[in-house]
Structure formats: structure tokens, C-alpha cells
Design a protein around this motif. Structure first.
Motif, PDB file in Angstrom:
ATOM      1  N   ALA A  90       0.854  -1.189   0.000  1.00 25.02           N
ATOM      2  CA  ALA A  90       0.000   0.000   0.000  1.00 25.02           C
ATOM      3  C   ALA A  90       0.886   1.232   0.000  1.00 25.02           C
ATOM      4  CB  ALA A  90      -0.932   0.005   1.210  1.00 25.02           C
ATOM      5  N   PHE A  91       0.306   2.369  -0.382  1.00 24.29           N
ATOM      6  CA  PHE A  91       1.059   3.619  -0.481  1.00 24.29           C
ATOM      7  C   PHE A  91       0.609   4.595   0.597  1.00 24.29           C
ATOM      8  CE2 PHE A  91       1.316   7.963  -2.479  1.00 24.29           C
ATOM      9  CZ  PHE A  91       2.693   8.100  -2.341  1.00 24.29           C
ATOM     10  N   LEU A  92       1.592   5.157   1.304  1.00 19.31           N
ATOM     11  CA  LEU A  92       1.336   6.163   2.329  1.00 19.31           C
ATOM     12  C   LEU A  92       1.943   7.481   1.854  1.00 19.31           C
ATOM     13  CD1 LEU A  92       0.417   6.971   5.220  1.00 19.31           C
ATOM     14  CD2 LEU A  92       2.681   6.260   6.015  1.00 19.31           C
ATOM     15  N   PRO A  93       1.115   8.434   1.393  1.00 21.75           N
ATOM     16  CA  PRO A  93       1.652   9.725   0.930  1.00 21.75           C
ATOM     17  C   PRO A  93       2.385  10.456   2.045  1.00 21.75           C
ATOM     18  CG  PRO A  93      -0.648   9.444   0.270  1.00 21.75           C
ATOM     19  CD  PRO A  93      -0.345   8.356   1.255  1.00 21.75           C
ATOM     20  N   PHE A 135      -3.290   2.294  10.246  1.00 23.41           N
ATOM     21  CA  PHE A 135      -3.559   3.250   9.179  1.00 23.41           C
ATOM     22  C   PHE A 135      -5.042   3.241   8.828  1.00 23.41           C
ATOM     23  CE2 PHE A 135       0.720   1.560   8.551  1.00 23.41           C
ATOM     24  CZ  PHE A 135       1.482   2.716   8.487  1.00 23.41           C
ATOM     25  N   LYS A 136      -5.475   4.347   8.263  1.00 23.47           N
ATOM     26  CA  LYS A 136      -6.836   4.442   7.733  1.00 23.47           C
ATOM     27  C   LYS A 136      -6.747   4.319   6.213  1.00 23.47           C
ATOM     28  CE  LYS A 136     -11.303   5.880   8.044  1.00 23.47           C
ATOM     29  NZ  LYS A 136     -12.351   5.334   8.917  1.00 23.47           N
ATOM     30  N   ILE A 137      -7.572   3.449   5.646  1.00 24.21           N
ATOM     31  CA  ILE A 137      -7.611   3.319   4.195  1.00 24.21           C
ATOM     32  C   ILE A 137      -8.437   4.463   3.624  1.00 24.21           C
ATOM     33  CG2 ILE A 137      -8.297   1.871   2.244  1.00 24.21           C
ATOM     34  CD1 ILE A 137      -8.057  -0.552   4.089  1.00 24.21           C
ATOM     35  N   ILE A 138      -7.830   5.300   2.788  1.00 23.56           N
ATOM     36  CA  ILE A 138      -8.550   6.435   2.207  1.00 23.56           C
ATOM     37  C   ILE A 138      -8.876   6.206   0.723  1.00 23.56           C
ATOM     38  CG2 ILE A 138      -7.723   8.136   3.869  1.00 23.56           C
ATOM     39  CD1 ILE A 138      -5.577   8.959   1.913  1.00 23.56           C
ATOM     40  N   LYS A 139      -8.185   5.257   0.093  1.00 22.76           N
ATOM     41  CA  LYS A 139      -8.513   4.869  -1.281  1.00 22.76           C
ATOM     42  C   LYS A 139      -8.292   3.373  -1.432  1.00 22.76           C
ATOM     43  CE  LYS A 139      -7.560   9.233  -3.684  1.00 22.76           C
ATOM     44  NZ  LYS A 139      -6.763   9.892  -4.748  1.00 22.76           N
ATOM     45  N   PHE A 140      -9.216   2.724  -2.126  1.00 24.45           N
ATOM     46  CA  PHE A 140      -9.133   1.265  -2.271  1.00 24.45           C
ATOM     47  C   PHE A 140      -9.675   0.862  -3.643  1.00 24.45           C
ATOM     48  CE2 PHE A 140     -10.934  -3.014  -1.915  1.00 24.45           C
ATOM     49  CZ  PHE A 140      -9.899  -3.718  -1.329  1.00 24.45           C
ATOM     50  N   ARG A 178      -7.437  -2.803  -9.502  1.00 24.60           N
ATOM     51  CA  ARG A 178      -6.119  -2.299  -9.876  1.00 24.60           C
ATOM     52  C   ARG A 178      -5.039  -2.642  -8.841  1.00 24.60           C
ATOM     53  NH1 ARG A 178      -7.116   3.830 -12.248  1.00 24.60           N
ATOM     54  NH2 ARG A 178      -8.510   3.249 -13.963  1.00 24.60           N
ATOM     55  N   GLY A 179      -5.463  -3.203  -7.715  1.00 22.26           N
ATOM     56  CA  GLY A 179      -4.499  -3.528  -6.668  1.00 22.26           C
ATOM     57  C   GLY A 179      -3.905  -2.285  -6.048  1.00 22.26           C
ATOM     58  N   ASN A 180      -4.742  -1.273  -5.862  1.00 19.88           N
ATOM     59  CA  ASN A 180      -4.269   0.023  -5.384  1.00 19.88           C
ATOM     60  C   ASN A 180      -4.885   0.360  -4.026  1.00 19.88           C
ATOM     61  OD1 ASN A 180      -3.079   2.566  -5.356  1.00 19.88           O
ATOM     62  ND2 ASN A 180      -4.835   3.510  -6.352  1.00 19.88           N
ATOM     63  N   ILE A 181      -4.029   0.613  -3.030  1.00 18.97           N
ATOM     64  CA  ILE A 181      -4.478   1.003  -1.691  1.00 18.97           C
ATOM     65  C   ILE A 181      -3.682   2.220  -1.248  1.00 18.97           C
ATOM     66  CG2 ILE A 181      -4.748   0.303   0.710  1.00 18.97           C
ATOM     67  CD1 ILE A 181      -4.785  -2.577  -0.187  1.00 18.97           C
ATOM     68  N   VAL A 182      -4.386   3.261  -0.824  1.00 22.08           N
ATOM     69  CA  VAL A 182      -3.737   4.471  -0.305  1.00 22.08           C
ATOM     70  C   VAL A 182      -4.126   4.622   1.162  1.00 22.08           C
ATOM     71  CG1 VAL A 182      -3.456   6.959  -0.540  1.00 22.08           C
ATOM     72  CG2 VAL A 182      -3.822   5.556  -2.583  1.00 22.08           C
ATOM     73  N   LEU A 183      -3.122   4.877   2.001  1.00 22.65           N
ATOM     74  CA  LEU A 183      -3.330   4.926   3.444  1.00 22.65           C
ATOM     75  C   LEU A 183      -3.122   6.327   4.016  1.00 22.65           C
ATOM     76  CD1 LEU A 183      -1.166   1.791   4.345  1.00 22.65           C
ATOM     77  CD2 LEU A 183      -3.634   1.840   3.958  1.00 22.65           C
TER      78      LEU A 183
END
Length: 262
Positions: A107-110, A132-137, A141-146
Motif C-alpha cells: 500500500a502507499f502512504l503519501p 492506518f486508515k484506508i482512504i482509497k481502495f 487495480r491492486g491500489n491502496i492508499v493509506l
């Protein structure tokens, strides 16, 4: 689906999932985190049924894909409920940090979501485990933003409510130095900051707050003024001790010889 290992042939485990034919799964897919293959005839296995029958009449199964699918399903469930997951910061990437969640999902953490304030040294977080809180899922696409910042803000808001309810003028409270300026220090009292003005730090002369404090120091201060509506808090340090000029006329009578330092 769930199946039973009915045979082990060479580098493959033969698994029966209740269809007219069995499927074969490479033994490497049964390896644990240490790479040790632990499987025997009679074991149950949770596998992904890719095809009920291929061109050779065999059932196509995958244990790895089943594990990954299950992990993604669990993350999606967490997203739909509270959106909170645990993960370990693994690497620094462009724009932020890479985090490994349960089951090895990346997952990606900006950088803007790492802390309450901008972080200059992201490397300091490497190897650390956080919630972490998931803000995009996006499962497809296998994309997770934390975000870690969202959770910290919620925690700070809760602390702030408790602090506001018990804060009162005249109290002596403990806080942590959050920031230093030319005119004073901002003290975190628990979700709310108070200003300790440079003139309220010492009965003596101070040129800059850094002469007394460093960011992160814990300090006991007195609440001089508190406005619950504006949430402004004025603090004092010297007010905890008596004013040395009180009764100075009695101590230092004109004509008296005293010893001192230049």
C-alpha cells in the motif's frame, strides 16, 4: 473452495475439491514464511478454482491466488467497516512510503499523510509498525492508499475534548514543548496548545526560549488565562515560584553591604 490433499506426486500436491477430476498445485505454494514446505496427504487446503476443466481434463487450482484473494477480501472488509489496518513501513518511494499490510499486500502512504505536521526525514519511519486508515481502495487495480494522519487527528480531537473539559485558570499542568519562536514556546497540553510567552518564563532576563527549552521537553506550567470559546490558553512558568522582588525592600536596605557576582 476447500479441498483435500489426496496424493503428492513429484513437486505437486493432488487436491480433490469434489469435482469429477482432481487438480494439481505446486508444492512451493504450500511453503510457510520461512520457505518450509509443510503439506501431507489428508490435509485440508483452501484454494482458488480457476477452471473446472482445462484442455487436459484437469481442474486448475491455485493456493497462492486463493491466499491473495482472501487477504484482499479481508482488507476490503476492514475498509467497509472502520477502514483501519495494521502495516509495516518498508521503503521510501516517490511521494511517500511503501507499507506492507497483512498477507504481504503493498500500500502507499503519501508523505502528507504520515504525521500531523510535514515530516522532513521519512527514513525515520522505516521498519515501524502503525495503524492506518484506508482512504482509497481499488481491488481491481491492486491500489491502496493509506493515511496515518487521519487517525492522529481523531486521537488529538479526543484528547482535546478531555483537556478542554478539565482545564481551568490557576491550574498547574504538564505539557510538552511543541514549537519555539522568538516570542515564546507553544506547549501541547493534550490536543490543545498553550502559549508560554517569553516574559512569563523566568523572573530573570531571557533572550530566546531556546535558552531554557528544546522541542520535546516536558514542562510543568501554570494556566494564566483560558478562554473555552476561542480555545486560547496563556501559560506561565515563573508564576509557579514566588516573585523574588517581593519583600526586596526588607532584604536589601539601602546602605547594607551584600556579596554577589558580576
Amino acid at each position: 473452495v476447500r479441498g483435500i490433499v489426496v496424493d503428492i506426486i513429484g513437486d505437486y500436491a493432488v487436491v480433490d475439491v469434489g469435482l469429477k477430476a482432481e487438480g494439481q498445485i505446486p508444492l512451493r505454494e504450500f511453503a510457510d514464511e520461512d520457505g518450509k514446505i509443510d503439506v501431507k496427504i489428508g490435509d485440508e487446503a483452501e484454494v482458488l478454482l480457476e477452471h473446472a476443466e482445462d484442455m487436459h481434463g484437469l481442474v486448475v487450482l491455485s493456493k497462492d491466488k486463493a491466499r491473495k484473494r482472501k487477504v484482499w477480501d479481508e482488507i476490503q472488509k476492514a475498509m467497509e467497516e472502520e477502514g483501519i489496518v495494521k502495516g509495516e513501513v518498508q521503503a521510501r518511494v516517490k511521494g511517500g512510503l511503501s507499507v506492507t499490510l497483512q498477507g504481504g499486500v503493498k500500500a502507499f502512504l503519501p508523505g502528507s499523510q504520515v504525521d500531523l505536521r510535514p515530516v522532513r526525514n521519512l527514513d525515520a519511519f522505516l521498519g515501524e509498525e502503525f495503524e492506518f486508515k484506508i482512504i482509497k481502495f481499488n481491488k481491481r487495480r491492486g491500489n491502496i492508499v493509506l493515511s496515518r494522519r487521519v487517525l492522529l487527528e481523531a486521537e488529538r480531537a479526543e484528547l482535546k475534548t478531555g483537556t478542554l473539559n478539565k482545564l481551568a485558570e490557576g491550574q498547574i499542568v504538564e505539557g510538552q514543548v511543541k514549537n519555539l519562536t522568538d516570542y515564546g514556546a507553544f506547549i501541547d497540553l493534550g490536543g490543545i496548545d498553550g502559549l508560554l510567552h517569553i516574559t512569563d518564563m523566568s523572573w530573570g532576563r531571557i533572550n530566546h526560549p531556546s535558552e531554557l527549552f528544546q522541542v520535546g521537553d516536558k514542562v510543568k506550567v501554570k494556566v494564566l488565562k483560558f478562554n473555552s470559546e476561542s480555545e486560547r490558553v496563556s501559560l506561565g512558568l515563573k508564576q509557579i515560584t514566588d516573585d523574588p522582588w517581593i519583600n526586596a525592600e526588607e532584604k536589601y536596605i539601602p546602605g547594607t553591604v551584600v556579596q554577589g557576582k558580576v
